[in-house]
Design an enzyme around this catalytic site. Structure first.
Site, short mmCIF file in Angstrom:
data_model
loop_
_atom_site.label_atom_id
_atom_site.label_comp_id
_atom_site.label_asym_id
_atom_site.label_seq_id
_atom_site.Cartn_x
_atom_site.Cartn_y
_atom_site.Cartn_z
N HIS A 1 16.58 43.14 15.61
CA HIS A 1 16.68 43.65 14.23
C HIS A 1 15.26 43.95 13.75
CE1 HIS A 1 20.69 41.46 13.18
NE2 HIS A 1 20.92 42.76 13.31
N CYS B 1 16.26 36.45 7.34
CA CYS B 1 17.67 36.76 7.68
C CYS B 1 18.65 35.95 6.84
CB CYS B 1 18.01 36.40 9.11
SG CYS B 1 16.89 36.88 10.34
N1 ARG Z 1 22.95 35.52 15.49
C1 ARG Z 1 22.75 36.57 14.54
C2 ARG Z 1 22.93 37.93 15.23
O1 ARG Z 1 22.55 38.04 16.38
C3 ARG Z 1 21.41 36.46 13.89
C4 ARG Z 1 21.18 37.48 12.84
C5 ARG Z 1 19.80 37.44 12.26
N2 ARG Z 1 19.68 38.38 11.22
C6 ARG Z 1 18.63 39.20 11.01
N3 ARG Z 1 18.63 39.93 9.94
N4 ARG Z 1 17.66 39.30 11.86
O2 ARG Z 1 23.44 38.85 14.68
#
Ligand code: ARG
Length: 314
Positions: A170, A266
């Protein structure tokens, strides 16, 4: 005198948080390995710090949706409009409806991401510090096709950055725009054209490059509220750089959430983000999906099609 209103955030208490599947490299080897009590304490500390500077609204989580605590992925909110996420992994798709209900019942103008296009919300779309444009990530979760749609929804220039390292799936895991034109980021998480774009749009003195040691500590996954930056952990040299730039860093351990690939940023989503008034929906991305069947290779059709794409600048 006009009173500045407090920033608004949305968070979800991690009552249903655990690791029950693997959808990013951080989760590997961590299935059923989170300590709920510790996660609750870490979340509570983050909540208290953020609540010192902002109004934090809370939403209920949901049994069986362990990643819902990562509210950054709910959607992208700018000026009371929200573009809802459409998750790449089926494991997170049931969150979409619940976030949709919350935004609708709280008076937001809700726009849905079209079917077949993936978009993982504020995790992959970050407003430039002055609200002039959006930085949008693609390649690992959100699809490039979401970018013109984001541009149109918010009437804003949308700059596409390609993520190339699976650990930084992300945009908010490796890129953090800060007030006063500063930017904290991990250049190796992006391809060369994206790095050029970042360099074109930011002042060299204001680019704070994070190195390979800082990267796994989720340093870039920070919540910035005015001059305060909240993060999992800050190495002394970075603290000094940020201090010289006028920022105060607050550390709060996020280890239980890092097992799922997330940290401070997050676990929050800003609900009152503002962009500049005079703006245009710009995106360099145009795409079209076409389906061709038949003798594509023998007939030379495939080569001809690729030539047309390349000659057209694709
Ligand atoms: N386990 C989640 C995923 O892989 C973590 C999300 C983290 N969110 C972020 N905005 N980086 O989707």
């Amino acid at each position: 005198m006009e009173r500045k209103s407090k920033p608004q955030f949305l968070m979800i208490r991690p009552d249903h948080y655990r690791i029950s599947y693997v959808i990013n490299p951080w989760m590997e080897g961590n299935v059923n390995r989170t300590a709920l009590g510790k996660a609750l304490n870490q979340w509570e500390s983050l909540y208290k710090i953020v609540a010192n500077f902002a109004d934090v609204r809370l939403m209920d989580g949901h049994e069986g949706l362990p990643d819902m605590v990562f509210t950054a992925n709910a959607g992208l909110v700018i000026e009371n409009r929200v573009l809802l996420a459409r998750f790449y992994h089926p494991e997170r798709r049931a969150e979409e409806e619940l976030f949709c209900e919350w935004f609708e019942s709280n008076g937001f103008d809700v726009v849905k991401t079209p079917e077949g296009i993936f978009f993982e919300g504020a995790g992959d779309a970050l407003l430039d510090c002055d609200g002039r444009w959006l930085w949008a990530g693609y390649g690992l979760r959100s699809s490039l096709e979401s970018h013109p749609y984001i541009a149109k929804t918010f009437n804003i220039e949308t700059l596409s950055l390609r993520l190339t390292d699976k650990r930084f799936y992300h945009l908010d895991t490796c890129f953090c725009p800060l007030p006063k034109g500063y930017l904290m980021y991990i250049p190796s998480a992006f391809d060369a054209p994206s790095n050029r774009l970042i360099e074109e749009r930011t002042d060299p003195d204001k680019r704070i490059v994070l190195d390979e040691v800082e990267a796994p500590a989720f340093t870039a996954n920070a919540v910035a509220i005015d001059n305060t930056i909240i993060m999992n952990c800050c190495f002394p040299s970075l603290r000094e750089k940020l201090g010289d730039a006028g920022f105060n860093v607050l550390e709060t351990c996020m280890s239980e959430f890092m097992k799922a690939g997330g940290s401070a940023k997050c676990l929050t989503i800003r609900l009152d983000e503002k962009a500049i008034k005079n703006r245009k929906a710009l995106s360099t991305v145009t795409s079209r999906i076409i389906e061709v069947t038949g003798q594509l290779i023998d007939s030379g059709l495939m080569t001809e099609m690729l030539d047309i794409i390349v000659n057209g600048g694709g």
